[in-house]
Design a protein around this motif. Structure first.
Motif, PDB file in Angstrom:
ATOM      1  N   ARG A  56       0.835  -1.209   0.000  1.00 34.63           N
ATOM      2  CA  ARG A  56       0.000   0.000   0.000  1.00 34.63           C
ATOM      3  C   ARG A  56       0.868   1.257   0.000  1.00 34.63           C
ATOM      4  O   ARG A  56       0.558   2.243  -0.676  1.00 34.63           O
ATOM      5  CB  ARG A  56      -0.912   0.004   1.235  1.00 34.63           C
ATOM      6  CG  ARG A  56      -2.206  -0.779   1.048  1.00 34.63           C
ATOM      7  CD  ARG A  56      -3.076  -0.665   2.279  1.00 34.63           C
ATOM      8  NE  ARG A  56      -2.789  -1.740   3.217  1.00 34.63           N
ATOM      9  CZ  ARG A  56      -3.128  -1.724   4.501  1.00 34.63           C
ATOM     10  NH1 ARG A  56      -3.731  -0.662   5.002  1.00 34.63           N
ATOM     11  NH2 ARG A  56      -2.863  -2.748   5.279  1.00 34.63           N
ATOM     12  N   LEU A  57       1.966   1.207   0.733  1.00 32.67           N
ATOM     13  CA  LEU A  57       2.857   2.359   0.770  1.00 32.67           C
ATOM     14  C   LEU A  57       3.493   2.606  -0.595  1.00 32.67           C
ATOM     15  O   LEU A  57       3.671   3.759  -1.004  1.00 32.67           O
ATOM     16  CB  LEU A  57       3.947   2.161   1.830  1.00 32.67           C
ATOM     17  CG  LEU A  57       3.659   2.779   3.209  1.00 32.67           C
ATOM     18  CD1 LEU A  57       2.318   2.335   3.766  1.00 32.67           C
ATOM     19  CD2 LEU A  57       4.783   2.456   4.181  1.00 32.67           C
ATOM     20  N   GLU A  58       3.827   1.552  -1.319  1.00 37.01           N
ATOM     21  CA  GLU A  58       4.393   1.724  -2.651  1.00 37.01           C
ATOM     22  C   GLU A  58       3.403   2.422  -3.572  1.00 37.01           C
ATOM     23  O   GLU A  58       3.781   3.292  -4.364  1.00 37.01           O
ATOM     24  CB  GLU A  58       4.806   0.372  -3.243  1.00 37.01           C
ATOM     25  CG  GLU A  58       6.045  -0.237  -2.611  1.00 37.01           C
ATOM     26  CD  GLU A  58       7.289   0.619  -2.808  1.00 37.01           C
ATOM     27  OE1 GLU A  58       7.495   1.160  -3.921  1.00 37.01           O
ATOM     28  OE2 GLU A  58       8.052   0.783  -1.831  1.00 37.01           O
ATOM     29  N   ARG A  59       2.134   2.068  -3.476  1.00 41.61           N
ATOM     30  CA  ARG A  59       1.120   2.744  -4.290  1.00 41.61           C
ATOM     31  C   ARG A  59       1.027   4.219  -3.905  1.00 41.61           C
ATOM     32  O   ARG A  59       0.867   5.089  -4.770  1.00 41.61           O
ATOM     33  CB  ARG A  59      -0.242   2.059  -4.135  1.00 41.61           C
ATOM     34  CG  ARG A  59      -0.298   0.661  -4.757  1.00 41.61           C
ATOM     35  CD  ARG A  59      -1.739   0.201  -4.933  1.00 41.61           C
ATOM     36  NE  ARG A  59      -2.428   0.010  -3.657  1.00 41.61           N
ATOM     37  CZ  ARG A  59      -2.500  -1.140  -3.008  1.00 41.61           C
ATOM     38  NH1 ARG A  59      -1.927  -2.233  -3.511  1.00 41.61           N
ATOM     39  NH2 ARG A  59      -3.156  -1.234  -1.861  1.00 41.61           N
ATOM     40  N   ALA A  93      -4.779   6.458   2.533  1.00 39.86           N
ATOM     41  CA  ALA A  93      -3.423   6.414   3.088  1.00 39.86           C
ATOM     42  C   ALA A  93      -2.845   7.817   3.139  1.00 39.86           C
ATOM     43  O   ALA A  93      -3.223   8.694   2.349  1.00 39.86           O
ATOM     44  CB  ALA A  93      -2.524   5.513   2.249  1.00 39.86           C
ATOM     45  N   THR A  94      -1.959   8.041   4.079  1.00 40.95           N
ATOM     46  CA  THR A  94      -1.267   9.326   4.135  1.00 40.95           C
ATOM     47  C   THR A  94       0.072   9.188   4.847  1.00 40.95           C
ATOM     48  O   THR A  94       0.241   8.346   5.734  1.00 40.95           O
ATOM     49  CB  THR A  94      -2.107  10.396   4.844  1.00 40.95           C
ATOM     50  OG1 THR A  94      -1.542  11.686   4.563  1.00 40.95           O
ATOM     51  CG2 THR A  94      -2.157  10.198   6.354  1.00 40.95           C
ATOM     52  N   GLU A  95       0.995  10.036   4.442  1.00 39.44           N
ATOM     53  CA  GLU A  95       2.275  10.165   5.127  1.00 39.44           C
ATOM     54  C   GLU A  95       2.303  11.493   5.868  1.00 39.44           C
ATOM     55  O   GLU A  95       1.915  12.527   5.321  1.00 39.44           O
ATOM     56  CB  GLU A  95       3.433  10.102   4.133  1.00 39.44           C
ATOM     57  CG  GLU A  95       4.798  10.192   4.794  1.00 39.44           C
ATOM     58  CD  GLU A  95       5.945  10.064   3.812  1.00 39.44           C
ATOM     59  OE1 GLU A  95       7.061   9.758   4.263  1.00 39.44           O
ATOM     60  OE2 GLU A  95       5.727  10.270   2.605  1.00 39.44           O
ATOM     61  N   VAL A 107      -1.683   5.408   8.179  1.00 40.32           N
ATOM     62  CA  VAL A 107      -0.991   6.644   8.536  1.00 40.32           C
ATOM     63  C   VAL A 107       0.457   6.271   8.860  1.00 40.32           C
ATOM     64  O   VAL A 107       0.711   5.480   9.773  1.00 40.32           O
ATOM     65  CB  VAL A 107      -1.639   7.334   9.743  1.00 40.32           C
ATOM     66  CG1 VAL A 107      -0.912   8.632  10.080  1.00 40.32           C
ATOM     67  CG2 VAL A 107      -3.124   7.603   9.477  1.00 40.32           C
ATOM     68  N   PHE A 108       1.392   6.830   8.121  1.00 37.43           N
ATOM     69  CA  PHE A 108       2.786   6.455   8.336  1.00 37.43           C
ATOM     70  C   PHE A 108       3.689   7.672   8.245  1.00 37.43           C
ATOM     71  O   PHE A 108       3.266   8.770   7.851  1.00 37.43           O
ATOM     72  CB  PHE A 108       3.215   5.379   7.329  1.00 37.43           C
ATOM     73  CG  PHE A 108       3.354   5.856   5.910  1.00 37.43           C
ATOM     74  CD1 PHE A 108       4.593   6.143   5.372  1.00 37.43           C
ATOM     75  CD2 PHE A 108       2.231   6.017   5.090  1.00 37.43           C
ATOM     76  CE1 PHE A 108       4.730   6.582   4.060  1.00 37.43           C
ATOM     77  CE2 PHE A 108       2.360   6.449   3.784  1.00 37.43           C
ATOM     78  CZ  PHE A 108       3.614   6.738   3.256  1.00 37.43           C
TER      79      PHE A 108
END
Length: 273
Positions: free
Chosen positions: A11-14, A206-208, A243-244
């Motif tokens: 998911r983070l790669e997307r 998703a969010t950073e 959330v990362f």
């Protein structure tokens, strides 16, 4: 690595692939994708190509990207997650790039232990604290670490003046992103002075959280934790599930752990020295 962690990293790669596309164009280099900023602002980087199923990137692939970066007069910079793309670091090192690793952290479901802080608020596009919120991280990242530093309100005022004189209109760009829902900014403000700030950049669910920085003279007051908690709580309130963030180093990672983040991998950066 567990299957749950593998799913999260996918998911983070997307997310990593999606974020630059709103303000940058993607140039295809096979196993690598170079993001090129349209107009002024933050210069992007190259990353592993999303969904690539061919041969892993080689030093020759890296050199082709670096030649294009030099042609464009942008930094020769690469970012990747080694747990997802394990062989890329060797290819980058082979071309002479310097590598740096940072903790990659995910907010646990039972996170957000920090209570609301009286100095912290979310900023609207027209909030007078917005220029200070964008200036503070510049001073924070110029003096890395968690120790109290010397840069204070005077240096902040000078940095705000620099940003407001920017031909690229960095404050205006972020204000537009806030209005469009592509950026959320939080700041700790005391007597009109921004002491700490950060933001998150949502894409779907998703969010950073990025750019959390404290005015060096205001460190050791728990403000980074408070700003991070406010951003994470707002993201969760909007239905954002993933959330990362990336911590500067292990010492900073321990601070984020207080808000409920745990390390799930490593964020790597490579750049020409």
């Amino acid at each position: 690595m567990t299957s749950a962690t593998t799913d999260i990293l996918t998911r983070l790669e997307r997310y990593y692939d999606a974020v630059p596309r709103s303000i940058a164009r993607a140039e295809d280099f096979g196993p690598l994708t170079l993001f090129v900023r349209d107009g002024s602002g933050y210069p992007y980087y190259a990353r592993p190509t999303l969904g690539w199923t061919g041969a892993p990137a080689t030093a020759d692939d890296v050199e082709r990207v670096r030649a294009r970066q030099r042609e464009l007069d942008v930094p020769e910079a690469f970012e990747w997650v080694p747990e997802t793309t394990p062989g890329l670091g060797g290819a980058l090192e082979e071309t002479g790039l310097a590598l740096r690793e940072r903790p990659l952290m995910l907010l646990e479901d039972d996170g957000l232990a920090a209570p609301p802080h009286p100095l912290v608020r979310l900023l609207a596009a027209e909030d007078p604290a917005l220029p200070g919120a964008l200036a503070v991280p510049h001073l924070a990242f110029a003096d890395l670490g968690t120790a109290v530093g010397t840069a204070g309100p005077d240096e902040l005022a000078a940095m705000i003046a620099t940003l407001e004189a920017d031909d690229g209109g960095s404050v205006e760009r972020v204000a537009e992103r806030i209005l469009a829902g592509r950026s959320v900014v939080a700041a700790a403000v005391e007597d009109g002075v921004v002491l700490c700030a950060g933001q998150y950049l949502p894409v779907d669910t998703a969010t950073e959280i990025v750019g959390v920085g404290t005015l060096p003279s205001a460190r050791r007051r728990g403000l980074a934790v408070a700003v991070t908690a406010a951003l994470a709580a707002d993201a969760r309130s909007r239905g954002i599930e993933t959330v990362f963030l990336t911590a500067t180093d292990d010492a900073v990672a321990r601070i984020y752990a207080r808000v409920g983040f745990r390390r799930i991998g490593t964020a790597m950066e490579a750049a020409a020295e």
